[in-house]
Motif scaffolding. Sequence first.
Motif, short mmCIF file in Angstrom:
data_model
loop_
_atom_site.label_atom_id
_atom_site.label_comp_id
_atom_site.label_asym_id
_atom_site.label_seq_id
_atom_site.Cartn_x
_atom_site.Cartn_y
_atom_site.Cartn_z
N SER A 24 6.08 11.44 0.19
CA SER A 24 6.23 12.29 -0.94
C SER A 24 5.25 11.28 -2.37
CB SER A 24 7.60 13.10 -0.86
OG SER A 24 8.37 11.72 -1.58
N GLY A 25 4.55 11.40 -1.90
CA GLY A 25 3.73 10.38 -3.24
C GLY A 25 3.40 9.41 -3.35
N ALA A 26 3.26 7.93 -3.56
CA ALA A 26 2.91 6.86 -4.10
C ALA A 26 3.82 6.83 -5.09
CB ALA A 26 1.40 6.50 -3.51
N ILE A 27 4.26 6.50 -5.50
CA ILE A 27 4.51 6.75 -6.87
C ILE A 27 4.05 6.24 -7.38
CG2 ILE A 27 6.59 6.90 -8.96
CD1 ILE A 27 8.14 8.43 -7.25
N ARG A 28 3.55 4.68 -7.44
CA ARG A 28 2.96 4.15 -8.06
C ARG A 28 2.18 3.02 -6.96
NH1 ARG A 28 5.22 5.99 -10.81
NH2 ARG A 28 6.64 4.92 -12.67
N ASP A 29 1.10 2.78 -7.39
CA ASP A 29 -0.62 1.76 -6.60
C ASP A 29 -0.92 2.52 -5.13
OD1 ASP A 29 -0.74 1.17 -9.00
OD2 ASP A 29 0.96 -0.52 -8.40
N MET A 30 -1.03 1.89 -4.64
CA MET A 30 -1.91 2.78 -3.47
C MET A 30 -0.99 3.06 -2.57
SD MET A 30 -5.26 3.71 -5.03
CE MET A 30 -5.90 4.47 -3.50
N PRO A 31 -1.19 3.83 -1.46
CA PRO A 31 -0.11 4.34 -0.26
C PRO A 31 -0.25 3.08 0.72
CG PRO A 31 -1.55 5.66 -0.71
CD PRO A 31 -2.15 5.46 -1.55
N ARG A 32 -1.13 2.57 0.74
CA ARG A 32 -1.07 1.92 2.30
C ARG A 32 -0.96 0.64 1.67
NH1 ARG A 32 -4.32 5.00 6.67
NH2 ARG A 32 -5.34 6.67 5.07
N HIS B 10 -1.05 0.10 -13.28
CA HIS B 10 -1.04 0.98 -12.04
C HIS B 10 -1.87 2.29 -12.07
CE1 HIS B 10 1.89 -2.32 -11.26
NE2 HIS B 10 2.51 -2.46 -12.43
N HIS B 11 -0.94 2.64 -10.99
CA HIS B 11 -1.79 4.06 -10.85
C HIS B 11 0.00 4.59 -10.86
CE1 HIS B 11 -5.68 3.18 -7.99
NE2 HIS B 11 -5.15 2.24 -8.21
N LEU B 12 -0.87 6.43 -11.17
CA LEU B 12 0.71 7.11 -10.76
C LEU B 12 0.70 8.09 -9.75
CD1 LEU B 12 3.42 8.51 -12.21
CD2 LEU B 12 1.91 9.79 -13.17
N LEU B 13 1.52 8.49 -8.58
CA LEU B 13 1.63 9.75 -7.79
C LEU B 13 0.05 9.98 -6.96
CD1 LEU B 13 3.24 12.50 -10.52
CD2 LEU B 13 3.60 10.79 -8.06
N GLY B 14 -0.54 8.89 -6.47
CA GLY B 14 -1.33 8.61 -5.92
C GLY B 14 -2.91 9.15 -6.33
N VAL B 15 -2.54 9.49 -7.60
CA VAL B 15 -4.28 10.20 -8.87
C VAL B 15 -4.65 9.17 -9.96
CG1 VAL B 15 -4.98 12.34 -9.50
CG2 VAL B 15 -2.94 12.37 -7.73
N SER B 16 -3.91 9.27 -10.74
CA SER B 16 -3.88 8.71 -11.85
C SER B 16 -5.89 9.33 -12.49
CB SER B 16 -4.37 6.90 -12.08
OG SER B 16 -3.09 6.79 -12.09
N TYR C 111 -12.88 6.98 -13.81
CA TYR C 111 -12.97 7.68 -12.11
C TYR C 111 -11.64 7.08 -11.62
CZ TYR C 111 -18.21 7.77 -12.56
OH TYR C 111 -19.77 8.41 -12.78
N THR C 112 -11.10 7.47 -10.45
CA THR C 112 -10.22 6.38 -10.24
C THR C 112 -10.14 6.63 -8.63
OG1 THR C 112 -7.86 7.81 -10.21
CG2 THR C 112 -9.82 9.27 -9.84
N VAL C 113 -9.47 5.93 -7.94
CA VAL C 113 -9.47 6.06 -6.20
C VAL C 113 -8.38 6.43 -6.14
CG1 VAL C 113 -10.06 4.37 -4.45
CG2 VAL C 113 -10.35 3.96 -6.47
N VAL C 114 -8.18 7.20 -5.17
CA VAL C 114 -7.33 8.08 -3.79
C VAL C 114 -7.31 8.48 -2.83
CG1 VAL C 114 -6.46 10.33 -4.18
CG2 VAL C 114 -7.76 9.77 -6.18
N ASP C 115 -6.15 8.23 -1.90
CA ASP C 115 -6.35 7.88 -0.80
C ASP C 115 -7.15 9.39 0.14
OD1 ASP C 115 -5.13 5.95 1.76
OD2 ASP C 115 -5.35 8.29 2.16
#
Length: 389
Positions: free
Chosen positions: A127-135, A150-156, A161-165
């Motif tokens: 339910s949301g990679a709370i920190r950093d990339m989910p994989r 660090h990233h937040l909730l898979g979005v930041s 620019y950002t990187v998102v799964d």
Amino acid sequence: MPIRSITREFIGKPIRCKAAICKKSGEPLVIEEVELDPPKSWEVRIKILCTSLCHSDVTFWKMDSSAPAAKFPIILGHEAVGVVESVGEHVEEVKEGDLVVPVFLANCGECRDCESRKSNMCSKFGSGAIRDMPRDGTSRFRDMNGKVVHHLLGVSSFSQYTVVDVTHVVKIHHHFPLHMACLLSCGVSTGVGAAWKVADVEKGSTVAIFGLGAVGLAVAVAAKQRGASKIIGVDLNQDKFEIGKQFGVTDFVNPSSCNDKSVSEVIKDMTDGGADYCFECIGLASLMAEAFNSSREGWGKTVIIGVEMHGSPLSVSSYSILKGRTITGSLFGGFKPKTDIPLLANKYLDKELNLDGFVSQEVDFKDINKAFDYLLQGNTIRCIIRMDH
Ligand SMILES: NC(=O)c1ccc[n+]([C@@H]2O[C@H](COP(=O)([O-])OP(=O)(O)OC[C@H]3O[C@@H](n4cnc5c(N)ncnc54)[C@H](O)[C@@H]3O)[C@@H](O)[C@H]2O)c1
Ligand SMILES: [Zn+2]
Ligand SMILES: [Zn+2]
């Protein structure tokens, strides 16, 4: 150069851009250059066009640095819209130049939950990679000293620019209004989903909404659209009654003017025994209990949307549950981002759902801390943060 255009010169390479970094809990964000890696397999690098501040960002911003989930420095922000700059291997769903909404909730489309009608809790990616990339649990951001950010909730999204799964990315029509797309990324979809999908509010029903921020007001819009007969807003900010009326609120309770009665007693009096549907859109366990106590015996349903600000447990009487009341909760209003955001976008374009009025302020990226001030002072619905590029 039109803001939506992308440059191809950094494809496959790290990109340098400005991000608003939260270095310590509760401190103003600092805009600095960061380096952002190219997207790995199944990832998408997005040029953020605009973002907005949801209360959940503030909850993470305030989180005590010693809490196990806290990781600083971090780039907050999860309500946004942007353009795909580049994609990693195996990404076929979106391509460079597509307009996309990043979302905190994953939707892989393949796991048991994604395939079930009953759930939006993607069990493959959580339910949301709370920190950093989910994989792989790593970050794509570094500061200029090479230190991980660090990233937040898979979005930041408080970054140019950002990187998102790819499981957190929803493609939308290229000409869809940007501000509206941004709102559909979290708060508005959450409120509408809670009323339509989780509670399934029906014509003639009575509704009580605790907290008239963007989430609570979206519940009101959706309940009105379903034909609710009474929509009671509960808020400490008296101005929210006049504001709420524009979104469908018909009645108002200010907890500070209830004299010797509790809010739930006042709501029971107003609804002949209790509201059919109650929603908690603040994030305080005491108000979640109060919302539940305001619901009608027999069939009253309470939906918890607020993220408890202090992590406090919820306490309700089991006897009240025996009397037929139910209490439930949802992330993202029970909506599955990949299928439900496009449906909501179409309902907005077809004028079946009026979502105007949610944007109360706009600030430039350099003034992002003003968005926090507005929200903390309680005089905002949603503040749009315009990214400069
Ligand atoms: N479940 C989800 O998926 C999800 C998604 C988005 C937001 N949220 C959560 O929903 C909640 C609302 O978010 P928002 O962005 O609309 O927040 P907001 O800060 O914009 O609005 C909160 C409202 O509650 C009122 N309020 C605050 N304390 C109060 C009190 N003690 N009594 C009565 N009213 C009070 C404020 O005046 C304000 O109008 C937050 O907890 C947020 O974290 C959850
Ligand atoms: Zn949110
Ligand atoms: Zn899934």
